[in-house]
Design a protein around this motif. Structure first.
Motif, PDB file in Angstrom:
ATOM      1  N   TRP A   1      -5.176   6.485   0.010  1.00 20.21           N
ATOM      2  CA  TRP A   1      -4.160   5.168  -0.185  1.00 20.21           C
ATOM      3  C   TRP A   1      -4.444   4.715  -1.437  1.00 20.21           C
ATOM      4  N   SER A   2      -3.572   3.763  -1.930  1.00 17.35           N
ATOM      5  CA  SER A   2      -3.626   3.013  -3.129  1.00 17.35           C
ATOM      6  C   SER A   2      -2.929   1.567  -2.969  1.00 17.35           C
ATOM      7  N   GLU A   3      -3.517   0.670  -3.626  1.00 13.00           N
ATOM      8  CA  GLU A   3      -2.867  -0.750  -3.537  1.00 13.00           C
ATOM      9  C   GLU A   3      -2.098  -0.896  -4.751  1.00 13.00           C
TER      10      GLU A   3
ATOM     11  N   LEU B   1      -5.621   2.669   6.893  1.00  9.66           N
ATOM     12  CA  LEU B   1      -6.149   2.931   5.376  1.00  9.66           C
ATOM     13  C   LEU B   1      -7.368   3.765   5.375  1.00  9.66           C
TER      14      LEU B   1
ATOM     15  N   TYR C   1       0.926  -1.105   0.018  1.00  8.09           N
ATOM     16  CA  TYR C   1       0.015   0.119  -0.032  1.00  8.09           C
ATOM     17  C   TYR C   1       0.818   1.268   0.139  1.00  8.09           C
TER      18      TYR C   1
ATOM     19  N   SER D   1       3.190  -2.979   3.997  1.00  4.26           N
ATOM     20  CA  SER D   1       3.028  -4.088   3.585  1.00  4.26           C
ATOM     21  C   SER D   1       2.814  -5.072   4.898  1.00  4.26           C
TER      22      SER D   1
END
Length: 354
Positions: A199-201, A194, A66, A181
């Motif tokens: 946020w972004s994965e 989160l 992330y 992570s």
């Protein structure tokens, strides 16, 4: 006119070890575990144009990670995050696009240690105990704060905890983009954190490249005739797809393949980039060993793991520093008879790899 200190390459430290996976005292697992923050894994398979299914499955199964934007560092001390994530182990976090020689950098390690590399003004604002960076030259301009979040003195509500979280909330207010992570199946524990931020994965990026008519050293398990520095230089050139033929018409590279050498008709080069967990590297090593047990033309394979250049730590909890190089990587040359050669490398401003 060229600056005097640019006419030579930065000095580096290289530790070499030769052993066997069958030796119970081999240190491969320990070394893999001690490199917490891996950003790139490179694999070279000679006489191969496509990886077998079991090996390709490992390439594609590296854990996602992330990117949390503008994360206040005090959030890493929030009680719920400590209880559900930090105390459970196997969480990895490092500040993103911060420069260890100029910016404030942060790392959260799976053993619960929080490491802050701070400039002098930030350190004084934070108001907690620390020590001068070992990479200061003439004056103490950088400081390292290392805190064991699992220690009883850092339990929420305790004196040490309150001092640190107050410093991060009220005085320093340190924020950074953060890569985070967790081991497989542990991602749910990150959801509360989160949910409060942008946020972004991300999945690790995989690149495959087939090299043809590759000049390579004549590698055997004793490897007596190949200098480790020359071998690593050649391996880096192969990973970067730089020719080592050194023809008179080429001005791109003066690299040459170490002698004695041979030519392989094809080789598969695979690189994986992201925040990569040691557990995934372990699985990849095991599958490469299985791959080498099968009858084939070549009897070796290599794996190289690069740490983040600007991570506050390199090996274990040891401080990492950058002036000109910033290297921290290891390379594992594996043979079909279960022997291996392990090369551990850092820049001049790190401690010797353990």
């Amino acid at each position: 006119m060229m600056c005097a200190d640019l006419d030579q390459s930065p000095r580096s430290l290289l530790v070499c070890e030769r052993s066997s996976f069958l030796d119970q005292k081999n240190r491969v697992n320990t070394q893999v575990e001690q490199m917490h923050f891996n950003y790139k894994v490179s694999v070279l398979l000679p006489e191969c144009s496509s990886a077998p299914h079991h090996l390709d499955a490992v390439f594609n199964s590296f854990n996602s990670f992330y990117l949390i934007r503008n994360l206040p560092v005090y959030e890493l001390l929030e009680k719920h995050f400590l209880e559900t994530t930090v105390y459970q182990g196997s969480v990895y976090g490092v500040s993103y696009r911060t420069r260890i020689d100029e910016d404030n950098c942060v790392a959260l390690m799976p053993n619960g240690h929080l490491s802050l590399s701070l400039d002098k003004d930030s350190f004084e604002l934070l108001g907690v105990e620390g020590k001068p960076s070992r990479f200061n030259h003439r004056t103490n301009c950088r400081f390292l704060v290392s805190v064991d979040l699992t220690d009883s003195s850092m339990a929420p509500g305790g004196r040490g905890y309150q001092r640190l979280i107050t410093g991060l909330r009220s005085r320093l207010q340190l924020k950074a983009d953060f890569l985070l992570s967790h081991h497989a199946g542990g991602g749910d524990s990150l959801q509360a954190l989160l949910s409060r931020y942008d946020w972004s994965e991300h999945r690790p990026e995989i690149r495959r490249h087939i090299l043809t008519d590759l000049s390579c050293p004549l590698l055997t398990s004793d490897l007596q005739s190949c200098d480790p520095h020359s071998f690593l230089e050649w391996l880096g050139a192969a990973d970067a797809h730089i020719s080592c033929e050194n023809s008179s018409s080429s001005f791109l590279s003066a690299l040459v393949c170490p002698e004695p050498k041979t030519t392989v008709s094809r080789a598969l080069s695979v690189s994986i980039c992201g925040l990569l967990l040691p557990q995934d590297v372990h699985r990849l090593i095991q599958q490469i060993r299985c791959y080498l047990e099968q009858p084939r033309l070549e009897s070796w394979a290599s794996l190289t793991v690069h740490g983040f250049v600007d991570s506050p730590v390199s090996w274990g909890n040891e401080e990492h520093g950058v002036l000109r190089g910033g290297d921290n990587f290891y390379s594992l040359l594996m043979f079909h008879d279960h022997t291996y050669h392990l090369h551990l490398a850092t820049g001049a401003h790190d401690t010797c790899p353990p």
